[in-house]
Write an enzyme that holds these catalytic residues in place. Structure first.
Site, PDB file in Angstrom:
ATOM      1  N   LYS A  73      -6.043  -9.904  -8.822  1.00 54.56           N
ATOM      2  CA  LYS A  73      -6.484  -8.535  -9.130  1.00 54.56           C
ATOM      3  C   LYS A  73      -5.295  -7.652  -9.502  1.00 54.56           C
ATOM      4  O   LYS A  73      -5.349  -6.920 -10.479  1.00 54.56           O
ATOM      5  CB  LYS A  73      -7.204  -7.900  -7.928  1.00 54.56           C
ATOM      6  CG  LYS A  73      -8.468  -8.607  -7.481  1.00 54.56           C
ATOM      7  CD  LYS A  73      -9.205  -7.818  -6.402  1.00 54.56           C
ATOM      8  CE  LYS A  73      -8.433  -7.673  -5.090  1.00 54.56           C
ATOM      9  NZ  LYS A  73      -8.286  -8.946  -4.341  1.00 54.56           N
ATOM     10  N   ARG A  85     -14.305  -1.965  -1.297  1.00 59.08           N
ATOM     11  CA  ARG A  85     -14.403  -3.282  -0.686  1.00 59.08           C
ATOM     12  C   ARG A  85     -15.611  -3.404   0.227  1.00 59.08           C
ATOM     13  O   ARG A  85     -15.824  -4.473   0.812  1.00 59.08           O
ATOM     14  CB  ARG A  85     -13.149  -3.516   0.159  1.00 59.08           C
ATOM     15  CG  ARG A  85     -12.209  -4.571  -0.403  1.00 59.08           C
ATOM     16  CD  ARG A  85     -11.014  -4.495   0.484  1.00 59.08           C
ATOM     17  NE  ARG A  85     -10.164  -5.615   0.515  1.00 59.08           N
ATOM     18  CZ  ARG A  85      -8.994  -5.670  -0.133  1.00 59.08           C
ATOM     19  NH1 ARG A  85      -8.640  -4.753  -0.972  1.00 59.08           N
ATOM     20  NH2 ARG A  85      -8.210  -6.685   0.062  1.00 59.08           N
ATOM     21  N   ARG A 139       2.978 -16.857  -2.206  1.00 59.82           N
ATOM     22  CA  ARG A 139       3.176 -15.588  -2.884  1.00 59.82           C
ATOM     23  C   ARG A 139       4.371 -14.839  -2.285  1.00 59.82           C
ATOM     24  O   ARG A 139       4.567 -14.798  -1.087  1.00 59.82           O
ATOM     25  CB  ARG A 139       1.907 -14.729  -2.728  1.00 59.82           C
ATOM     26  CG  ARG A 139       2.068 -13.337  -3.305  1.00 59.82           C
ATOM     27  CD  ARG A 139       0.743 -12.699  -3.572  1.00 59.82           C
ATOM     28  NE  ARG A 139       0.157 -12.107  -2.373  1.00 59.82           N
ATOM     29  CZ  ARG A 139      -0.961 -11.385  -2.409  1.00 59.82           C
ATOM     30  NH1 ARG A 139      -1.614 -11.209  -3.534  1.00 59.82           N
ATOM     31  NH2 ARG A 139      -1.433 -10.878  -1.296  1.00 59.82           N
ATOM     32  N   ARG A 167       4.482 -11.058   2.380  1.00 61.03           N
ATOM     33  CA  ARG A 167       3.666 -10.142   3.178  1.00 61.03           C
ATOM     34  C   ARG A 167       3.290 -10.829   4.487  1.00 61.03           C
ATOM     35  O   ARG A 167       2.913 -11.996   4.492  1.00 61.03           O
ATOM     36  CB  ARG A 167       2.407  -9.767   2.413  1.00 61.03           C
ATOM     37  CG  ARG A 167       2.590  -8.523   1.582  1.00 61.03           C
ATOM     38  CD  ARG A 167       1.435  -8.310   0.660  1.00 61.03           C
ATOM     39  NE  ARG A 167       0.136  -8.358   1.340  1.00 61.03           N
ATOM     40  CZ  ARG A 167      -1.015  -8.153   0.710  1.00 61.03           C
ATOM     41  NH1 ARG A 167      -1.028  -7.902  -0.577  1.00 61.03           N
ATOM     42  NH2 ARG A 167      -2.150  -8.200   1.365  1.00 61.03           N
ATOM     43  N   ARG A 170      -8.812 -12.754   6.101  1.00 61.59           N
ATOM     44  CA  ARG A 170      -9.051 -11.875   4.952  1.00 61.59           C
ATOM     45  C   ARG A 170     -10.148 -12.432   4.065  1.00 61.59           C
ATOM     46  O   ARG A 170     -10.972 -11.686   3.542  1.00 61.59           O
ATOM     47  CB  ARG A 170      -7.749 -11.686   4.152  1.00 61.59           C
ATOM     48  CG  ARG A 170      -6.775 -10.724   4.838  1.00 61.59           C
ATOM     49  CD  ARG A 170      -5.353 -10.909   4.368  1.00 61.59           C
ATOM     50  NE  ARG A 170      -5.190 -10.665   2.950  1.00 61.59           N
ATOM     51  CZ  ARG A 170      -4.167 -11.132   2.234  1.00 61.59           C
ATOM     52  NH1 ARG A 170      -3.239 -11.877   2.808  1.00 61.59           N
ATOM     53  NH2 ARG A 170      -4.079 -10.854   0.961  1.00 61.59           N
TER      54      ARG A 170
HETATM   55  P1  ADP Z   1      -5.563  -8.604  -0.946  1.00 61.30           P
HETATM   56  O1  ADP Z   1      -6.587  -8.192  -1.937  1.00 61.30           O
HETATM   57  O2  ADP Z   1      -4.553  -9.522  -1.559  1.00 61.30           O
HETATM   58  O3  ADP Z   1      -6.147  -9.081   0.343  1.00 61.30           O
HETATM   59  P2  ADP Z   1      -4.598  -5.869  -0.466  1.00 61.30           P
HETATM   60  O4  ADP Z   1      -3.167  -5.522  -0.633  1.00 61.30           O
HETATM   61  O5  ADP Z   1      -5.569  -5.348  -1.468  1.00 61.30           O
HETATM   62  O6  ADP Z   1      -4.652  -7.450  -0.414  1.00 61.30           O
HETATM   63  O7  ADP Z   1      -5.089  -5.427   0.972  1.00 61.30           O
HETATM   64  C1  ADP Z   1      -4.353  -5.708   2.128  1.00 61.30           C
HETATM   65  C2  ADP Z   1      -5.053  -5.173   3.359  1.00 61.30           C
HETATM   66  O8  ADP Z   1      -5.205  -3.755   3.229  1.00 61.30           O
HETATM   67  C3  ADP Z   1      -6.447  -5.700   3.581  1.00 61.30           C
HETATM   68  O9  ADP Z   1      -6.438  -6.930   4.258  1.00 61.30           O
HETATM   69  C4  ADP Z   1      -7.059  -4.559   4.399  1.00 61.30           C
HETATM   70  O10 ADP Z   1      -6.617  -4.625   5.737  1.00 61.30           O
HETATM   71  C5  ADP Z   1      -6.439  -3.328   3.781  1.00 61.30           C
HETATM   72  N1  ADP Z   1      -7.283  -2.773   2.693  1.00 61.30           N
HETATM   73  C6  ADP Z   1      -6.943  -2.669   1.371  1.00 61.30           C
HETATM   74  N2  ADP Z   1      -7.927  -2.108   0.664  1.00 61.30           N
HETATM   75  C7  ADP Z   1      -8.934  -1.833   1.539  1.00 61.30           C
HETATM   76  C8  ADP Z   1     -10.227  -1.272   1.421  1.00 61.30           C
HETATM   77  N3  ADP Z   1     -10.710  -0.856   0.243  1.00 61.30           N
HETATM   78  N4  ADP Z   1     -10.967  -1.156   2.554  1.00 61.30           N
HETATM   79  C9  ADP Z   1     -10.503  -1.567   3.737  1.00 61.30           C
HETATM   80  N5  ADP Z   1      -9.305  -2.113   3.921  1.00 61.30           N
HETATM   81  C10 ADP Z   1      -8.510  -2.264   2.848  1.00 61.30           C
END
Ligand code: ADP
Ligand code: ZN
Length: 197
Positions: free
Chosen positions: A13, A89, A128, A161, A172
């Site tokens: 993404k 999400r 990653r 990370r 996740r």
């Molecule tokens: P990825 O899509 O690779 O899992 P992100 O960097 O988008 O990683 O998200 C990392 C963390 O940030 C998620 O595991 C969650 O804890 C939090 N997070 C990010 N976006 C949201 C969202 N829209 N709602 C709730 N938690 C979020």
């Protein structure tokens, strides 16, 4: 134009959102990056709460995320659109976003779902690495930096990370299956969903 990137963690993404953002000249809004930045700059109760959820691989509560991301979307540079990466999400977030945009006479026009199987995601995420300065993403096998673990652009040491550890990656993915995948139907019914293998 407002574009949403959907797909499991590690689907790509961020990489694709960055390309689209450049091409269309609209900001790339990455919820994960914005939350990590919030935690980094402010050492308060809210940061503590956000950090706890992120470290466990759980979604941050809706009310917190909605407020932070809508504040960002209210800034002038998002006037003509944005590529949303990682937000919404949950169904509650998707509905809140629709209401927010509608209040400004705008709407989501395109949702791109990057469809990637679980075993592939795990392989991608555990290798990653990212640049702590520009957030550019590398893969130690498939897209390695030119110089040993240094960002090609910034020349600083790449990091992993904490939530890219295998056990957290599994959590996740579970959150994605349980809570985020229902958004695919939500947007399909609005006829704005595009699926990319
Ligand atoms: P990825 O899509 O690779 O899992 P992100 O960097 O988008 O990683 O998200 C990392 C963390 O940030 C998620 O595991 C969650 O804890 C939090 N997070 C990010 N976006 C949201 C969202 N829209 N709602 C709730 N938690 C979020
Ligand atoms: Zn960099």
């Amino acid at each position: 134009m407002f574009i949403i990137m959907l797909g499991p963690p590690g689907a790509g993404k961020g990489t694709q959102a960055r390309n689209i953002s450049k091409k269309l000249n609209i900001p790339h809004i990455a919820s994960g990056d914005i939350l990590r930045e919030r935690v980094r700059i402010a050492d308060d109760e809210l940061s503590k709460k956000i950090r706890e959820h992120m470290l466990r691989g759980e979604l941050v509560p809706d009310d917190i995320v909605i407020k932070i991301i809508h504040d960002r979307l209210s800034q002038n540079d998002c006037e003509h659109g944005a590529v949303l990466d990682g937000y919404p999400r949950t169904l509650a977030q998707a509905k809140a976003l629709d209401a927010f945009l509608e209040s400004k006479n705008k709407r989501v026009e395109i949702v791109i779902n990057l469809d990637v199987p679980d075993d592939e995601v795990i392989k991608r995420l555990t290798y990653r690495r990212l640049c702590p300065k520009c957030n550019r993403i590398y893969h130690l096998l498939f897209n390695p930096p030119k110089n040993n673990e240094l960002c090609d652009i910034c020349n600083v040491k790449l990091i992993q990370r904490i939530d890219d550890r295998e056990d957290i990656v599994k959590k996740r993915l579970e959150e994605y299956r349980n809570r985020t995948s229902s958004l695919i139907n939500y947007y399909a019914e609005k006829h704005i969903l595009y699926i990319v293998n």
